[in-house]
Enzyme design. Structure first.
Site, short mmCIF file in Angstrom:
data_model
loop_
_atom_site.label_atom_id
_atom_site.label_comp_id
_atom_site.label_asym_id
_atom_site.label_seq_id
_atom_site.Cartn_x
_atom_site.Cartn_y
_atom_site.Cartn_z
NE ARG A 45 0.38 1.59 3.44
CZ ARG A 45 1.28 2.56 3.48
NH1 ARG A 45 2.40 2.20 3.60
NH2 ARG A 45 0.78 4.01 3.67
N GLY A 46 0.24 2.32 0.01
CA GLY A 46 1.07 3.60 -0.28
C GLY A 46 1.04 3.85 -1.69
CB ALA A 47 0.15 6.77 -3.80
CD GLN A 229 -3.18 2.60 6.71
OE1 GLN A 229 -3.72 2.80 7.80
NE2 GLN A 229 -3.67 2.60 5.75
CG ASP A 270 -3.38 8.29 -1.49
OD1 ASP A 270 -3.11 8.78 -0.45
OD2 ASP A 270 -2.89 7.16 -1.82
C1 LIG Z 1 3.63 8.10 -0.05
S1 LIG Z 1 2.01 8.39 0.15
C2 LIG Z 1 1.04 7.08 0.63
C3 LIG Z 1 -0.31 7.53 0.84
O1 LIG Z 1 -0.90 6.37 0.62
C4 LIG Z 1 -1.66 6.02 1.92
O2 LIG Z 1 -2.95 5.25 1.85
P1 LIG Z 1 -3.07 3.65 2.02
O3 LIG Z 1 -2.26 3.04 3.00
O4 LIG Z 1 -4.48 3.35 1.81
O5 LIG Z 1 -2.19 3.20 0.57
C5 LIG Z 1 -1.98 7.32 2.63
O6 LIG Z 1 -2.72 8.00 2.06
C6 LIG Z 1 -0.58 7.94 2.30
O7 LIG Z 1 -0.50 9.25 2.38
#
Ligand SMILES: CSC[C@H]1O[C@H](OP(=O)(O)O)[C@H](O)[C@@H]1O
Length: 397
Positions: A45-47, A229, A270
Site C-alpha cells: 500500500r502507499g500510492a 498505518q 494519493d
Molecule cells: C507515499 S504517500 C502514501 C499514501 O498512501 C496511503 O494510503 P494507503 O495506506 O491506503 O495506501 C496514505 O494515503 C498515504 O499518505
C-alpha cells in the site's frame, strides 16, 4: 534501506504490510491476479508503492505470455494447454490471471493493465504507472519487437519506475527538510515512508532527511484509524532509525497542536488535482483545518506522479470506500455490533486553500497552485524522473 517491493527472476516479492510490525513476512506473486489481489488486500500500500507493484505486475504478464509464445511456437498457448514445465498454465488463468489467456504479449499486457487498474481508484500513481507500461508496450509492438524482448523491456521499465521513485523521494526530502526550522517538532499521518514508496518516503522521507541533517527534534505519529498505518508502519520505520517519536490517537492531534508542540504538519498524497486540492488518507483534511486554526504550516509531500492535471479540482477525485469490518473489528477482534452501519472512506480531500506548500521532486509549489502546477507540468522533468531510456532495436534481441 527498507524495500517493500522486490522483483527477482520473474517473481514479485511483496513485504506483507498487514503483518508489520509483528512479523516480516513476504508474499510471492507470479501472476497478475496475485499482484492485483495483493494490492486490493493492502499487502502492499502507499500510492507510489502500489504503482511500482502494478508496473511489475504488467511485466509479469508479458514474461508469462512471452514464455507461452516461445513454448507454443506461436503467439501464445491456448488456455487449456498445460505448460512445458508441467505447471498447469491454466493455473494462473484459473486464478483469473488475464496474462496467460491472452494470445499475444500485447493482449496480455492490455488485460493486465485493465485488471490492475481496477484494484484501487484513488492513488493516481497506480494509473500513471499502468499508462506508462501500456505506452511502452505499444511502442515496442509498433517496432515489431519479439515477445521476449518486449518482456525484458517491460521488466526494465518497471525497474526504472521503482528506481526513479526513490530518486524523486530523495530530491523531495531535501526540498522539504529545508522548510523546517532547526529543532522541528512535526506531526505526520498514515505511513508515507519507504514502505509506501520506492524507498526513503515522501513526508516521512522529509522527516528522515531532516533527522540526518540534525534539524528534527521530535515526530508526533497519528495512529491513523482504521488500519493503523501510523501506529504499525510509521512507528516501525522511525524506531528502526532511532528517530524520536510519540504515538498518539488521531483524536489527540488537536490537543498536541493546541499545546504548542507542533511546528509543522507533514502528510503524503494519493492524488493532487490541477488546483492543488489533495486526496490523502482519511483524517488529513481534519489536520489541515486544525493546522490553519493554530497557525501551523501544513505541507503535502508527493512525487510529480501523484499530480493529476486532468482533474480540475478535488471534487473529481474518486474516493475509495472500504469494507465495514475494517472499522468494526481489527485483528479478528470485533468491537462494534455486527449489524452496525459503517461509512469507511479510505481518503478525504484537503482544499488547496488549507495547504501551505506542496513539496515535489520538481521543487516546492506555493499558491496559486493551478498556475504553479501548470508551470511545472510544462517544464522538463529533472534527470531520472521520466522514461529515460534508449529504445531496444526494432525486432528486439
Ligand atoms: C507515499 S504517500 C502514501 C499514501 O498512501 C496511503 O494510503 P494507503 O495506506 O491506503 O495506501 C496514505 O494515503 C498515504 O499518505
Amino acid at each position: 534501506m527498507i524495500q517493500p517491493v522486490r522483483y527477482e527472476g520473474g517473481v514479485l516479492h511483496l513485504l506483507d504490510q498487514r503483518r508489520l510490525p509483528a512479523e516480516e513476512r513476504w508474499v510471492a506473486c507470479s501472476s497478475v491476479e496475485e499482484v492485483a489481489r495483493a494490492i486490493e488486500a493492502m499487502v502492499v500500500r502507499g500510492a507510489p508503492a502500489i504503482g511500482i507493484a502494478a508496473a511489475y505486475g504488467v511485466a509479469l504478464a508479458a514474461v508469462r505470455a512471452a514464455a507461452g509464445a516461445a513454448s507454443a511456437g506461436s503467439d501464445g498457448p491456448r488456455a487449456d494447454e498445460p505448460g512445458q514445465d508441467g505447471r498447469d498454465r491454466q493455473g494462473a488463468a484459473s486464478s483469473g490471471d488475464p496474462g496467460t489467456t491472452a494470445g499475444t504479449v500485447a493482449e496480455a499486457v492490455d488485460a493486465a493493465v485493465r485488471r490492475l487498474a481496477a484494484t484501487r481508484p484513488t492513488a493516481v500513481n497506480l494509473h500513471w504507472a499502468l499508462r506508462r507500461m501500456a505506452d511502452r508496450s505499444r511502442e515496442l509492438a509498433a517496432r515489431g519487437a519479439a515477445p521476449r524482448a518486449v518482456a525484458a523491456a517491460l521488466e526494465a521499465e518497471a525497474r526504472s519506475i521503482q528506481e526513479e521513485d526513490l530518486a524523486m523521494c530523495l530530491r523531495m526530502a531535501e526540498h522539504g527538510a529545508a522548510l523546517l526550522p532547526a529543532g522541528a517538532r512535526v506531526l505526520t499521518h498514515c505511513n508515507t515512508g519507504a514502505l509506501a514508496t520506492g524507498g526513503h518516503g515522501t513526508a516521512l522521507g522529509v522527516i528522515r532527511t531532516a533527522w540526518r541533517q540534525g534539524r528534527l527534534r521530535h515526530v508526533w505519529v497519528d495512529e491513523t484509524r482504521p488500519l493503523l498505518q501510523g501506529a504499525r508502519l510509521t512507528a516501525w520505520e522511525l524506531e528502526r532509525e532511532g528517530i524520536p517519536h510519540t504515538l498518539i490517537v488521531d483524536g489527540a492531534a488537536a490537543a498536541v497542536m493546541g499545546a504548542g508542540q507542533v511546528d509543522a504538519v507533514l502528510v503524503g498524497a494519493d492524488r493532487i488535482a490541477a488546483n492543488g486540492d489533495t486526496a490523502n488518507k482519511i483524517g488529513t483534511y481534519m489536520l489541515a483545518v486544525l493546522a490553519r486554526h493554530h497557525g501551523i504550516p501544513f505541507y503535502v509531500v508527493a512525487p510529480w506522479s501523484t499530480v493529476d492535471p486532468t482533474l480540475p479540482s478535488g471534487d473529481a477525485i474518486p474516493i475509495e470506500q472500504r469494507g465495514a469490518d475494517e472499522v468494526r473489528a481489527l485483528g479478528g477482534v470485533r468491537w462494534a455490533p455486527a449489524g452496525t452501519a459503517v461509512y469507511n472512506p479510505a481518503f478525504d480531500v484537503t482544499p488547496a486553500a488549507l495547504i501551505t506548500a506542496i513539496v515535489t521532486d520538481r521543487g516546492v509549489l506555493r499558491p496559486p497552485y493551478r498556475e504553479a502546477i501548470a508551470e511545472r507540468a510544462a517544464a522538463p522533468a529533472a534527470e531520472g524522473t521520466g522514461p529515460n531510456r534508449a529504445a531496444p532495436p526494432a525486432g528486439g534481441s
